[in-house]
Design an enzyme around this catalytic site. Sequence first.
Site: not given
Length: 376
Positions: A166, A169, A335
């Site tokens: 992504h 990010e 994450e």
Amino acid sequence: MKISSQFDGGKIEVISCERADDIQLAIPKDNQSDFYQWFYFRLSGAAEQTCQIKLTDLAKSAYPPGWQGYQAVASYDREYWFRVDSEFDGDTLTIKHTPSLNSVYYAYFAPYSTERCADFIASLQHSPLVSTEVLGQTLDGQDMDLLTIGEPGEGKLTCWVIGRQHPGETMASWWMEGFLERLLDESDPVARTVLDKAVFYVVPNMNPDGSRRGHLRTNACGANLNREWQTPTLERSPEVYYVRAKMQQTGVDFCLDVHGDEALPYNFIAGAEGNPSWTPRQAGLQKSYMDALVVASPDFQTEHGYEIDAPGTADLRICTNYMAETFDCLAMTLEMPFKDTIDTPDHDEGWSPDRCRRLGEANLSAILKVLPELVR
């Protein structure tokens, strides 16, 4: 005053820029997609003026809860990024800042350009431990770079690390710098020991097109690459197609996919617990890794994260789930926050490029801990 975004990774639409205290902007959608949340623009000619910059229509953005408690980042030199006062009313984010210079940049998170990525990869190839390879081209004709670190050999484990599926990010790219610099530090005993036992295949940027275009979540044609792993195609998701083909050649014992999360103010790991073939061995490996990472970095925690999928319900289009199911390996998604870590905050910078690098370094210690357990 002027607002501009025609540069690598830039993204904004100007609605009004006539008064410093009422600058109104909107975030364009990713190409051929409804995703929007990433912004990156330059404000010129507003030195010593009290600015209120309003980003509108955010209730329909990709992750509206991500704006709650969020503070935008700003920079004069595009190297040091600091947080600026920001307020969200449910639909509009108002950035309040008095720039001291006539040129200032604002972004959703510290940007990481495709040019910086190219420079970084070029610098690494001077190491005798590194070989570079172009797996293929993206839809926009950019190279898909793969780094092989260490020498494949009898009994060596095969570790894959990928980042920035992504493109918005960008913390994943800063993480990569810290991880790779430590892995290639021949004076580091952890790095030396790890490379004695394993060879690493690293894709620093899985989505060069989205990165350059200033997308939040998709590639040039609007594909969310982290939903393409079961059936990638050259027409829609060549990035995944080429990387997956190489993985099938090398095999996989370990896979870490590095991301950022818009809403949660934590660093955490998401696993493949919902896979049909999830085993006690995989559960034990994941726990061992997470426990080691908690010790290596106080910025990492294990109490908060995504809700775990019910057994047998995992989406196998997602990289981590696909990898664990296909290779029976330890596969995880790391994450990091766009905001700050709520337990270890930094009021000036929030979660920052330097802290991403440090977490990247810390992951090598967790890999060292789990490598003996990966041997079948």
